[in-house]
Design a protein around this motif. Structure first.
Motif, PDB file in Angstrom:
ATOM      1  N   LEU A 124       0.837  -1.208   0.000  1.00 13.17           N
ATOM      2  CA  LEU A 124       0.000   0.000   0.000  1.00 13.17           C
ATOM      3  C   LEU A 124       0.867   1.252   0.000  1.00 13.17           C
ATOM      4  CD1 LEU A 124      -2.532  -1.113   2.777  1.00 13.17           C
ATOM      5  CD2 LEU A 124      -3.082  -0.853   0.348  1.00 13.17           C
ATOM      6  N   ASN A 125       2.008   1.169   0.682  1.00 14.39           N
ATOM      7  CA  ASN A 125       2.956   2.284   0.729  1.00 14.39           C
ATOM      8  C   ASN A 125       3.501   2.519  -0.681  1.00 14.39           C
ATOM      9  OD1 ASN A 125       5.390   3.826   1.047  1.00 14.39           O
ATOM     10  ND2 ASN A 125       5.413   3.256   3.213  1.00 14.39           N
ATOM     11  N   TYR A 196       1.250  -3.741   9.007  1.00 18.17           N
ATOM     12  CA  TYR A 196       0.515  -4.737   8.213  1.00 18.17           C
ATOM     13  C   TYR A 196      -0.960  -4.702   8.613  1.00 18.17           C
ATOM     14  CZ  TYR A 196      -0.807  -9.498   6.612  1.00 18.17           C
ATOM     15  OH  TYR A 196      -1.415 -10.586   6.019  1.00 18.17           O
ATOM     16  N   CYS A 197      -1.838  -4.701   7.619  1.00 16.48           N
ATOM     17  CA  CYS A 197      -3.273  -4.752   7.889  1.00 16.48           C
ATOM     18  C   CYS A 197      -3.826  -6.083   7.393  1.00 16.48           C
ATOM     19  CB  CYS A 197      -3.990  -3.607   7.177  1.00 16.48           C
ATOM     20  SG  CYS A 197      -5.777  -3.642   7.425  1.00 16.48           S
ATOM     21  N   VAL A 198      -4.603  -6.767   8.241  1.00 14.65           N
ATOM     22  CA  VAL A 198      -5.209  -8.042   7.829  1.00 14.65           C
ATOM     23  C   VAL A 198      -6.676  -7.820   7.487  1.00 14.65           C
ATOM     24  CG1 VAL A 198      -5.799  -8.740  10.204  1.00 14.65           C
ATOM     25  CG2 VAL A 198      -5.571 -10.474   8.424  1.00 14.65           C
ATOM     26  N   LEU A 199      -7.107  -8.452   6.389  1.00 13.33           N
ATOM     27  CA  LEU A 199      -8.513  -8.498   5.984  1.00 13.33           C
ATOM     28  C   LEU A 199      -8.939  -9.968   5.918  1.00 13.33           C
ATOM     29  CD1 LEU A 199      -8.581  -5.825   3.122  1.00 13.33           C
ATOM     30  CD2 LEU A 199      -9.108  -5.496   5.532  1.00 13.33           C
ATOM     31  N   ALA A 218      -1.681   1.916   7.071  1.00 14.53           N
ATOM     32  CA  ALA A 218      -1.183   0.585   6.705  1.00 14.53           C
ATOM     33  C   ALA A 218      -0.217   0.688   5.527  1.00 14.53           C
ATOM     34  CB  ALA A 218      -2.345  -0.329   6.348  1.00 14.53           C
ATOM     35  N   ASP A 219       0.901  -0.021   5.626  1.00 14.68           N
ATOM     36  CA  ASP A 219       1.894  -0.043   4.543  1.00 14.68           C
ATOM     37  C   ASP A 219       1.733  -1.259   3.644  1.00 14.68           C
ATOM     38  OD1 ASP A 219       3.657   2.285   5.313  1.00 14.68           O
ATOM     39  OD2 ASP A 219       3.752   1.118   7.168  1.00 14.68           O
ATOM     40  N   ALA A 220       1.115  -2.326   4.182  1.00 17.46           N
ATOM     41  CA  ALA A 220       0.907  -3.556   3.410  1.00 17.46           C
ATOM     42  C   ALA A 220      -0.373  -4.219   3.890  1.00 17.46           C
ATOM     43  CB  ALA A 220       2.096  -4.504   3.583  1.00 17.46           C
ATOM     44  N   LEU A 242       7.543 -10.895   9.047  1.00 22.25           N
ATOM     45  CA  LEU A 242       7.868 -10.091   7.869  1.00 22.25           C
ATOM     46  C   LEU A 242       6.949 -10.421   6.701  1.00 22.25           C
ATOM     47  CD1 LEU A 242       9.672 -12.134   5.907  1.00 22.25           C
ATOM     48  CD2 LEU A 242      11.495 -11.473   7.438  1.00 22.25           C
ATOM     49  N   SER A 243       6.753  -9.413   5.864  1.00 26.13           N
ATOM     50  CA  SER A 243       5.920  -9.548   4.661  1.00 26.13           C
ATOM     51  C   SER A 243       6.798  -9.407   3.423  1.00 26.13           C
ATOM     52  CB  SER A 243       4.866  -8.430   4.600  1.00 26.13           C
ATOM     53  OG  SER A 243       3.943  -8.525   5.650  1.00 26.13           O
ATOM     54  N   LEU A 244       6.609 -10.306   2.476  1.00 26.53           N
ATOM     55  CA  LEU A 244       7.203 -10.141   1.159  1.00 26.53           C
ATOM     56  C   LEU A 244       6.187  -9.378   0.308  1.00 26.53           C
ATOM     57  CD1 LEU A 244       9.265 -10.723  -1.086  1.00 26.53           C
ATOM     58  CD2 LEU A 244       8.112 -12.897  -1.466  1.00 26.53           C
ATOM     59  N   ILE A 245       6.564  -8.218  -0.185  1.00 30.71           N
ATOM     60  CA  ILE A 245       5.635  -7.422  -1.000  1.00 30.71           C
ATOM     61  C   ILE A 245       5.572  -8.083  -2.386  1.00 30.71           C
ATOM     62  CG2 ILE A 245       5.076  -5.133  -1.913  1.00 30.71           C
ATOM     63  CD1 ILE A 245       5.024  -5.399   1.201  1.00 30.71           C
TER      64      ILE A 245
END
Length: 299
Positions: A124-125, A196-199, A218-220, A242-245
């Motif tokens: 998102l960033n 990180y945002c969860v949906l 939220a950045d991701a 960690l998140s892999l974009i």
């Protein structure tokens, strides 16, 4: 149809599964690793492996998502005993949130002290690029706003307190260690830190939703991890995530881009070797890092 009762995934059930695994596993793990979409290669770094299919483990949930192998791998990493989940569970698979997080409670009852979680997420960033790796410093739990929290229902004090603190959910010292390791390995150019945002998923986000989440800080964005983090912290374990974009969230109505799962898996494959190096180096230094902290506090 009424939802399944949370007590089906209570202390006794988790302990029975944990005891079965400890009876059959070669090691008593201190580190638990959860692999996200396309990141199952992290399990391959373990030596002296013993592998269990989820379907062979008593009362264990089953993974239904392409890119999630559905295996629990025990082994050692530079001598440190670990367990690795190749494939996790999600709200969109139809599982109650207590069942999604059951493996984290089982980790705790097997002796795990530190949990490392990985996921593939949409960026998102606007400064993020596909292939960046985001160290998670905080989260926004959207399903939680609507009452979907793995700690809902009666609290079992054997796991943790009724109202656990989440302002320190992502261990600051482990995040610092990850940044140091990343710099040493030459990864600083693609290593970020963010929220990180969860949906709930499984549909990807609309343009309006992405814009809203970005404005909220939220950045991701993704569909996992947060529920596991809440349960791990409830149980008193240290957490690093960690998140892999894997794709850039679509924020422009004129864009022809579309989010898709294949892109997620492909990005995971491309970055997997570097992620394995990053995570394995962090794991080998966790104890050393704790010792240094103790030494500093003694002076």
């Amino acid at each position: 149809m009424f939802p399944e009762a949370p007590c089906k995934y209570g202390y006794e059930e988790c302990k029975a599964t944990a005891d079965w695994l400890l009876d059959h596993a070669p090691v008593r793990p201190l580190v638990g690793i959860v692999c996200g979409s396309g990141l199952g290669g992290l399990a391959e770094m373990l030596k002296d492996q013993k592998v269990f299919s989820y379907s062979d483990i008593p009362d264990f949930p089953q993974s239904t998502v392409h890119g999630h192998a559905g295996r629990l791998v025990f082994g050692t990493l530079k001598g440190k005993p670990c367990v690795c989940m190749q494939g996790r569970f999600h709200l969109y698979e139809g599982y109650p949130v207590q069942k999604i997080t059951m493996p984290i409670r089982i980790f705790k009852l097997m002796g795990v002290e530190t949990v490392i979680l990985t996921n593939a997420a949409g960026g998102l960033n606007q400064d993020y690029k596909v292939g960046d790796v985001m160290i998670i410093k905080d989260h926004i739990n959207m399903p939680g706003f609507a009452g979907s929290n793995p700690l809902c229902g009666p609290n079992d004090e054997r796991f943790g307190t009724r109202f656990p603190c989440m302002s320190d959910a992502y261990d600051r010292k482990l995040r610092q260690l990850a940044s140091e390791v990343g710099a040493e390995l030459g990864y600083s150019n693609f290593l970020k830190e963010g929220v990180y945002c969860v949906l709930g998923g499984p549909s990807f986000e609309t343009i309006a939703e992405c814009r809203m989440l970005n404005r909220l800080g939220a950045d991701a964005v993704g569909m996992s991890t947060v529920h596991e983090v809440i349960v791990a912290r409830h149980c008193g374990m240290r957490v690093f995530a960690l998140s892999l974009i894997s794709n850039q969230a679509v924020m422009d109505y004129d864009s022809q881009e579309k989010a898709n799962h294949e892109e997620v898996l492909q990005t995971g494959e491309q970055r997997s070797q570097q992620l394995v190096k990053l995570v394995s180096t962090i794991v080998t230094r966790i104890d050393q890092h704790k010792r240094e902290e103790c030494t500093r506090s003694d002076h």
